[in-house]
Design a protein around this motif. Sequence first.
Motif, PDB file in Angstrom:
ATOM      1  N   ALA A   1      -0.810   5.907   3.101  1.00  0.00           N
ATOM      2  CA  ALA A   1      -0.372   4.839   3.251  1.00  0.00           C
ATOM      3  C   ALA A   1      -0.301   3.960   2.033  1.00  0.00           C
ATOM      4  N   PHE A   2      -1.709   4.290   1.699  1.00  0.00           N
ATOM      5  CA  PHE A   2      -1.553   4.056   0.051  1.00  0.00           C
ATOM      6  C   PHE A   2      -1.270   4.798  -0.900  1.00  0.00           C
ATOM      7  N   ILE A   3      -1.984   6.031  -0.572  1.00  0.00           N
ATOM      8  CA  ILE A   3      -1.290   7.101  -1.535  1.00  0.00           C
ATOM      9  C   ILE A   3       0.485   6.601  -1.865  1.00  0.00           C
ATOM     10  N   LEU A   4       1.007   6.362  -0.390  1.00  0.00           N
ATOM     11  CA  LEU A   4       2.552   6.405  -0.628  1.00  0.00           C
ATOM     12  C   LEU A   4       3.108   5.093  -1.615  1.00  0.00           C
ATOM     13  N   ALA A   5       2.386   4.211  -1.421  1.00  0.00           N
ATOM     14  CA  ALA A   5       2.233   2.087  -2.192  1.00  0.00           C
ATOM     15  C   ALA A   5       2.014   2.736  -3.080  1.00  0.00           C
TER      16      ALA A   5
ATOM     17  N   GLU B   1       6.220   2.374   3.993  1.00  0.00           N
ATOM     18  CA  GLU B   1       5.424   3.255   4.006  1.00  0.00           C
ATOM     19  C   GLU B   1       6.888   4.356   4.062  1.00  0.00           C
ATOM     20  N   LYS B   2       7.392   3.803   5.813  1.00  0.00           N
ATOM     21  CA  LYS B   2       8.191   4.980   5.146  1.00  0.00           C
ATOM     22  C   LYS B   2       9.703   4.751   4.455  1.00  0.00           C
ATOM     23  N   ALA B   3      10.071   4.081   4.138  1.00  0.00           N
ATOM     24  CA  ALA B   3      10.210   3.298   3.240  1.00  0.00           C
ATOM     25  C   ALA B   3      10.363   5.351   1.822  1.00  0.00           C
ATOM     26  N   ILE B   4       9.384   4.651   1.553  1.00  0.00           N
ATOM     27  CA  ILE B   4       8.709   5.865   0.195  1.00  0.00           C
ATOM     28  C   ILE B   4       8.645   7.070   0.816  1.00  0.00           C
TER      29      ILE B   4
END
Length: 466
Positions: free
Chosen positions: A28-32, A188-191
């Motif tokens: 989650a952090f990486i994606l954000a 998260e989903k969007a990314i």
Amino acid sequence: MSDNYSSAGYSGSTKSSPTRVQWSTRMAFILAAVGSAVGLGNIWKFPYITGEHGGGAFVLVYLGCILIIGIPVMMAEIALGRRGRHNPAQGIATLAREAGAHPFWKIIGVMALLCGFMILMFYTVVAGWAFAYVPKAASGSFVGENGDTIGSMFGGMLADPIALTIWMTVVLGLTMGIVLRGLHGGLEKAINLLMPGLLILLLILVGYAMTSGHFMEGVSFLFKADFSKMTGTGFLVALGHAFFTLSLASGAIMTYGSYLPENVSIGKTTMIIAIMDTVVALAAGLAIFPLVFANGLEPGAGPGLIFVTLPIAFGQMPFGSTFGTLFFLLLAVAALTSAISMLEPTISWLTEKFKMTRFKACMLAGSLLWLGGLGVVVSLNIGSEWTLFGKTFFDMLDYLTSSWLMPLGGLLMAIFSGWILKKTVMQDELGLSSTIMHQLWLFTMRYITPLAIIIVFLNVLGIVNF
Ligand code: PFF
């Protein structure tokens, strides 16, 4: 995030507070963070500043800055955020206090907040251009048009303050809406969808550029380093862009780091973010420059570069309207995920420091950003004559943040984490797998990064020459 932090009560707490929310997983952090890093900087700004500064040598300096400045500073910034467990201003103040250092160091956090806020003022406007191009592409406006017509289409958009204001307002409204609801799940989903989508589309565009007959010209423009074309300003712009593209020294990465669980490895995570970011920028360059040469355009045409080059290609290629619509849509979403990371630091500061509700904080920040955005819009048309040191409000915001505030913030962060904090603090936080790796990071932070930034500053100020 493990909780919707829009409603999570911060206790103004210390590091180990159980109430402060955290990212649910490392992913989650990486994606954000990738969502923050990959944005207009990679696809809009990187190609046009590369074009303005002569190509290859500029790209090489930029890549060097990512490697020896961007990556170590990003590690420091995430670590400072996680250790501080607050918004940037209070987080750094806490760390300085713990280290027995002068309260002056809080300036790192204050500058970061200011910088993110200033960037967001023009970022919403440029993101608005991407939004505006979605319906244009979808309605087939580019089909069969030549460079001149497409160039005037872009010029026409800039000349229209009402349309620009509407699109800027849409972007700002969406950014506020997402930040207000918290970055829960949706982001998260969007990314997750966005990144592969963006990469695939860029690769399709690179494939198209290969058929343009000018691919090698584009490649050699991007990668053949001719240092005679580099100026002192070129070095400063490359350095500033390394910060801009990785979202450094603007509060975003520090704030996201402050939500990072203890057990996540900062080194590995940073590498993933930096690699993704660089791949997207280089792919954008490879897609754009062959088309620039194929269509007889100027590489140094400025901020309109992708808004002219790519529509020409979309107008000619098979399924161009579909690809064009998708591309600008993905660019708009990529810009949004960066914009929210720029707003979050201010919101966390207002809620933690002044105990404002998230709603009030969003409204206050949003109003100021809207006014700033309006200033940027006006500086593109009716107010383009109003300049300070020859720069419009838009240019000034970009110049002050990328060329000065961010490198200066990076310099201070390097000194703070390399010299001021107790050695064990960063050792604990970074948790690098070997002592050698940590020594290497520390050496870079203490000597290489500060020296490199200072030399570029001295060079542009004319105090040293190279
Ligand atoms: N890294 C973003 C981009 O390349 O578009 C821009 C950015 C995001 C800058 C967040 C600063 C920031 F805090």
